[in-house]
Write an enzyme that holds these catalytic residues in place. Structure first.
Site, PDB file in Angstrom:
ATOM      1  CB  CYS A 262      -1.129  -0.059   1.192  1.00 33.71           C
ATOM      2  SG  CYS A 262      -0.592  -0.937   2.649  1.00 33.71           S
TER       3      CYS A 262
ATOM      4  NE  ARG B  69       2.012  -9.086   4.981  1.00 30.23           N
ATOM      5  CZ  ARG B  69       0.760  -9.097   4.727  1.00 30.23           C
ATOM      6  NH1 ARG B  69       0.167 -10.127   5.228  1.00 30.23           N
ATOM      7  NH2 ARG B  69       0.221  -8.217   3.958  1.00 30.23           N
TER       8      ARG B  69
ATOM      9  CD  GLN C  20      -0.957  -9.120   0.423  1.00 28.69           C
ATOM     10  OE1 GLN C  20      -0.397  -7.990   0.498  1.00 28.69           O
ATOM     11  NE2 GLN C  20      -1.738  -9.437   1.536  1.00 28.69           N
TER      12      GLN C  20
ATOM     13  CG  ASP D 233      -2.014  -5.355  -2.271  1.00 26.38           C
ATOM     14  OD1 ASP D 233      -3.153  -5.210  -1.759  1.00 26.38           O
ATOM     15  OD2 ASP D 233      -0.858  -4.818  -1.818  1.00 26.38           O
TER      16      ASP D 233
ATOM     17  CG  HIS E 232      -3.890  -0.358  -2.334  1.00 25.68           C
ATOM     18  ND1 HIS E 232      -2.940  -0.952  -2.747  1.00 25.68           N
ATOM     19  CD2 HIS E 232      -3.958  -0.457  -1.263  1.00 25.68           C
ATOM     20  CE1 HIS E 232      -2.104  -1.780  -1.680  1.00 25.68           C
ATOM     21  NE2 HIS E 232      -3.074  -1.437  -0.770  1.00 25.68           N
TER      22      HIS E 232
ATOM     23  CE  LYS F 163      -8.754  -7.434   8.827  1.00 21.79           C
ATOM     24  NZ  LYS F 163      -7.473  -8.540   8.375  1.00 21.79           N
TER      25      LYS F 163
ATOM     26  CG  HIS G 183      -5.683  -1.304   1.856  1.00 22.64           C
ATOM     27  ND1 HIS G 183      -4.530  -1.043   2.241  1.00 22.64           N
ATOM     28  CD2 HIS G 183      -6.344   0.215   2.516  1.00 22.64           C
ATOM     29  CE1 HIS G 183      -4.125  -0.021   2.546  1.00 22.64           C
ATOM     30  NE2 HIS G 183      -5.209   0.666   2.806  1.00 22.64           N
TER      31      HIS G 183
END
Length: 416
Positions: free
Chosen positions: A110, A139, A157, A159, A161, A246, A292
């Site tokens: 992000c 992570r 991911q 991912d 945004h 979320k 997200h």
């Protein structure tokens, strides 16, 4: 969608987890010299990853997403600005000092995408702006939490945004949930439930979440979307991201452990932290709200869940080996190679088993190795100009080379 039942696609009497199945089917490998939670993807596993990414790209293209690419690390200051330091620091790798500059491996994409948004002056006409990336992130999960591909330290991911106006938030979340349901239908996933992951009102909230008066508004929007969608859900205080609430899609592993497979999150913090704005109709600057989302979550966890769902016996489009050709004798090998080339040049995953073994043994190995379709070529097939096609769980049929190609191409294209 249902409330966790048995009998999903590919079920069998004894459900193995993805680590057990991996021992025979070789999707990934872990090596201590590389590190725990940092899997090496083997060819069979990469096929599944690639097919998932292809599906994600297609769904995103049709939904108006634009693809971007960003680096795996950044200066530490970026993560102070985003709030990952200090709210997420325990899950981040330590800093690297190079030429008096401190860098960090990214735990999420992000902050990078926010910088892409701010790379130029934006107009309200560009919104919703949907930026998507298959981003590798890192992570540091505790060693006791690591579990095959379900929980790792290096993950890729699906991912994206979305930068939207406040009055566009609800409509965009609806579209995201529709994309999730479409992806799950294609993947054959029907056994899941939705969780509204909220913040908490206790004093310790300040240690875990960024304080903002929009928390209640954001939780209310997510709840309204879930209710309007008619999707059953439950609420879980304390499961929100540090920057906002979320919706998580929860799937059960074969061991009965519930895993978050997909997510959509409302972020009303980052636009202010990164000074993100667009020019509205009146010519004034206005802050966007950021969503997200990751409909396929991480490749690692989604592949693990799919391996367990199908017990390795994937549908044709996801099968690492789609077709195996079995010539019965040396005199049949030329025809087998010709058929292999026809299928291979049409991007079908195929190989020839020309070993000097019995047909019964070769067929048994095909099913043990979860090959989707087997083509047998002998004298009878050569004379007839048609091959014997045997597919997992179906009766044998006689097909020409072109009929076989058309059948496979249509089924792969439609992701049946």
């Amino acid at each position: 969608m249902s409330s966790f039942k048995k009998g999903q696609a590919g079920s069998c009497h004894v459900q193995k987890d993805h680590r057990e199945l991996n021992q025979d089917l070789s999707y990934f490998h872990s090596d201590e010299s590389i590190g725990a939670g940092l899997p090496l993807w083997l060819p069979a596993g990469v096929v599944i990853r690639d097919e998932l990414e292809k599906l994600g790209r297609e769904l995103e293209f049709l939904a108006g997403y634009q693809r971007v690419v960003s680096p795996h690390l950044a200066k530490e200051d970026l993560y102070h600005q985003s709030g990952h330091l200090p709210y997420y620091e325990d899950s981040m790798y330590p800093s690297m000092d190079l030429e008096n500059v401190r860098y960090r491996l990214r735990p999420m994409c992000c902050p990078h995408h926010h910088k892409i948004f701010s790379a130029k002056l934006r107009s309200y006409r560009e919104l919703p702006l949907r930026l998507a990336e298959y981003g590798q992130v890192y992570r540091y999960e505790g060693s006791g939490a690591l579990s095959g591909l379900m929980r790792v330290r290096g993950l890729c991911q699906n991912d994206a945004h979305l930068y939207v106006r406040q009055n566009q938030v609800k409509a965009e979340i609806h579209k995201v949930l529709e994309m999730y349901q479409k992806a799950y239908r294609i993947l054959g996933i029907s056994d899941y439930r939705l969780r509204l992951s909220r913040g908490v009102e206790a004093e310790e909230a300040s240690q875990k979440y960024v304080a903002n008066p929009l928390w209640d508004w954001a939780e209310g929007i997510l709840r309204e979307v879930l209710v309007e969608s008619g999707l059953p859900f439950f609420e879980a205080p304390g499961e929100a991201a540090f920057y906002g609430p979320k919706i998580d899609v929860q799937i059960m592993s074969v061991h009965g452990k519930e895993e978050s497979a997909s997510t959509v999150q409302v972020d009303f913090i980052s636009a202010e932290r990164f000074d993100l704005s667009f020019i509205n109709e009146e010519g004034h600057k206005e802050r966007p709200v950021i969503l997200h989302r990751a409909p396929l979550g991480s490749h690692e966890r989604m592949v693990a869940l799919l391996i367990e769902l199908y017990q390795g016996a994937f549908p044709l489009w996801l099968s690492p080996e789609q077709v195996r050709i079995v010539p019965l004798a040396d005199r049949h090998q030329e025809a087998a190679e010709g058929l292999r080339l026809l299928l291979h040049n049409s991007f079908i995953r195929v190989r020839v088993d020309d070993r000097a073994e019995s047909l019964s043994r070769k067929m048994a190995e095909c099913w043990q190795e979860k090959v989707h379709s087997v083509v047998v070529i002998g004298d009878k097939e050569l004379q007839a100009g048609k091959f014997s096609l045997q597919r997992r769980g179906a009766s044998a049929q006689s097909v020409s080379a072109q009929e076989l190609l058309s059948l496979l191409q249509n089924e792969i294209r439609d992701r049946k």
